[in-house]
Design a protein around this motif. Sequence first.
Motif, PDB file in Angstrom:
ATOM      1  N   HIS A   1      25.799  37.256  49.418  1.00 16.37           N
ATOM      2  CA  HIS A   1      27.019  37.281  48.412  1.00 16.37           C
ATOM      3  C   HIS A   1      26.328  37.225  47.093  1.00 16.37           C
ATOM      4  O   HIS A   1      25.129  36.560  46.927  1.00 16.37           O
ATOM      5  N   HIS A   2      26.956  37.804  46.227  1.00 10.00           N
ATOM      6  CA  HIS A   2      26.182  38.029  44.862  1.00 10.00           C
ATOM      7  C   HIS A   2      26.849  37.506  43.810  1.00 10.00           C
ATOM      8  O   HIS A   2      28.426  37.268  43.717  1.00 10.00           O
ATOM      9  N   VAL A   3      26.028  36.913  42.680  1.00 10.68           N
ATOM     10  CA  VAL A   3      26.851  36.490  41.543  1.00 10.68           C
ATOM     11  C   VAL A   3      26.380  37.768  40.393  1.00 10.68           C
ATOM     12  O   VAL A   3      24.988  37.891  40.303  1.00 10.68           O
ATOM     13  N   ILE A   4      27.337  38.255  39.777  1.00  9.02           N
ATOM     14  CA  ILE A   4      26.991  39.417  39.147  1.00  9.02           C
ATOM     15  C   ILE A   4      27.603  39.222  37.494  1.00  9.02           C
ATOM     16  O   ILE A   4      28.674  38.837  37.443  1.00  9.02           O
ATOM     17  N   ILE A   5      26.584  39.123  36.732  1.00  7.98           N
ATOM     18  CA  ILE A   5      27.031  39.233  35.177  1.00  7.98           C
ATOM     19  C   ILE A   5      27.214  40.555  34.843  1.00  7.98           C
ATOM     20  O   ILE A   5      26.412  41.460  34.922  1.00  7.98           O
ATOM     21  N   GLU A   6      28.756  40.803  34.492  1.00  4.83           N
ATOM     22  CA  GLU A   6      29.079  42.215  34.258  1.00  4.83           C
ATOM     23  C   GLU A   6      28.631  42.714  33.045  1.00  4.83           C
ATOM     24  O   GLU A   6      27.938  44.027  33.296  1.00  4.83           O
ATOM     25  N   LYS A   7      28.342  42.052  32.191  1.00  8.09           N
ATOM     26  CA  LYS A   7      27.262  42.740  30.908  1.00  8.09           C
ATOM     27  C   LYS A   7      26.775  41.700  30.309  1.00  8.09           C
ATOM     28  O   LYS A   7      27.011  40.401  29.756  1.00  8.09           O
ATOM     29  N   LEU A   8      25.169  41.822  30.082  1.00  8.20           N
ATOM     30  CA  LEU A   8      24.285  40.870  29.586  1.00  8.20           C
ATOM     31  C   LEU A   8      24.595  40.993  28.230  1.00  8.20           C
ATOM     32  O   LEU A   8      24.148  41.984  27.654  1.00  8.20           O
ATOM     33  N   CYS A   9      24.935  39.724  27.553  1.00  4.72           N
ATOM     34  CA  CYS A   9      24.905  39.739  26.016  1.00  4.72           C
ATOM     35  C   CYS A   9      23.938  39.547  25.552  1.00  4.72           C
ATOM     36  O   CYS A   9      22.767  39.171  26.322  1.00  4.72           O
TER      37      CYS A   9
ATOM     38  N   GLY B   1      16.838  34.950  29.611  1.00  9.68           N
ATOM     39  CA  GLY B   1      16.376  35.578  30.720  1.00  9.68           C
ATOM     40  C   GLY B   1      17.249  35.695  32.185  1.00  9.68           C
ATOM     41  O   GLY B   1      16.553  35.921  33.224  1.00  9.68           O
ATOM     42  N   PHE B   2      18.346  35.807  31.835  1.00 10.42           N
ATOM     43  CA  PHE B   2      19.218  35.892  33.008  1.00 10.42           C
ATOM     44  C   PHE B   2      19.239  37.236  33.831  1.00 10.42           C
ATOM     45  O   PHE B   2      18.910  38.269  33.153  1.00 10.42           O
ATOM     46  N   ALA B   3      19.076  37.068  35.247  1.00 12.67           N
ATOM     47  CA  ALA B   3      19.167  38.284  35.809  1.00 12.67           C
ATOM     48  C   ALA B   3      20.602  38.886  35.852  1.00 12.67           C
ATOM     49  O   ALA B   3      21.769  37.909  36.051  1.00 12.67           O
ATOM     50  N   GLN B   4      20.936  40.033  35.976  1.00 11.14           N
ATOM     51  CA  GLN B   4      22.334  40.565  36.240  1.00 11.14           C
ATOM     52  C   GLN B   4      22.728  40.251  37.558  1.00 11.14           C
ATOM     53  O   GLN B   4      24.117  40.079  37.480  1.00 11.14           O
ATOM     54  N   PHE B   5      22.054  40.158  38.439  1.00 14.20           N
ATOM     55  CA  PHE B   5      22.556  39.856  39.897  1.00 14.20           C
ATOM     56  C   PHE B   5      21.622  38.745  40.568  1.00 14.20           C
ATOM     57  O   PHE B   5      20.442  38.562  40.248  1.00 14.20           O
TER      58      PHE B   5
END
Length: 78
Positions: A3-11, A18-22
């Motif tokens: 199961h994934h947590v996805i940040i749609e667009k990294l601001c 340092g957030f990962a997009q996935f």
Amino acid sequence: MDHHVIIEKLCSCAKREGFAQFETFEEKALAKEGAEAQLAFMQQSFCGKHNFDITEVDDHYVIGMTGGGCGCGTHDKH
């Protein structure tokens, strides 16, 4: 199943932190908790130019920007 947590667009704030997009979790409940924790951090610690929400898509959680925007005039730049 993953199961994934996805940040749609990294601001820029997400990039600076340092957030990962996935992020991947083995259990859906853990993914939901992870998404909620990220959202809370983003809402409390980022610059405030963006608002965010979580949308469940299949067995994954997508964190996306909502209304308001960042004042750049267009979100195509992000």
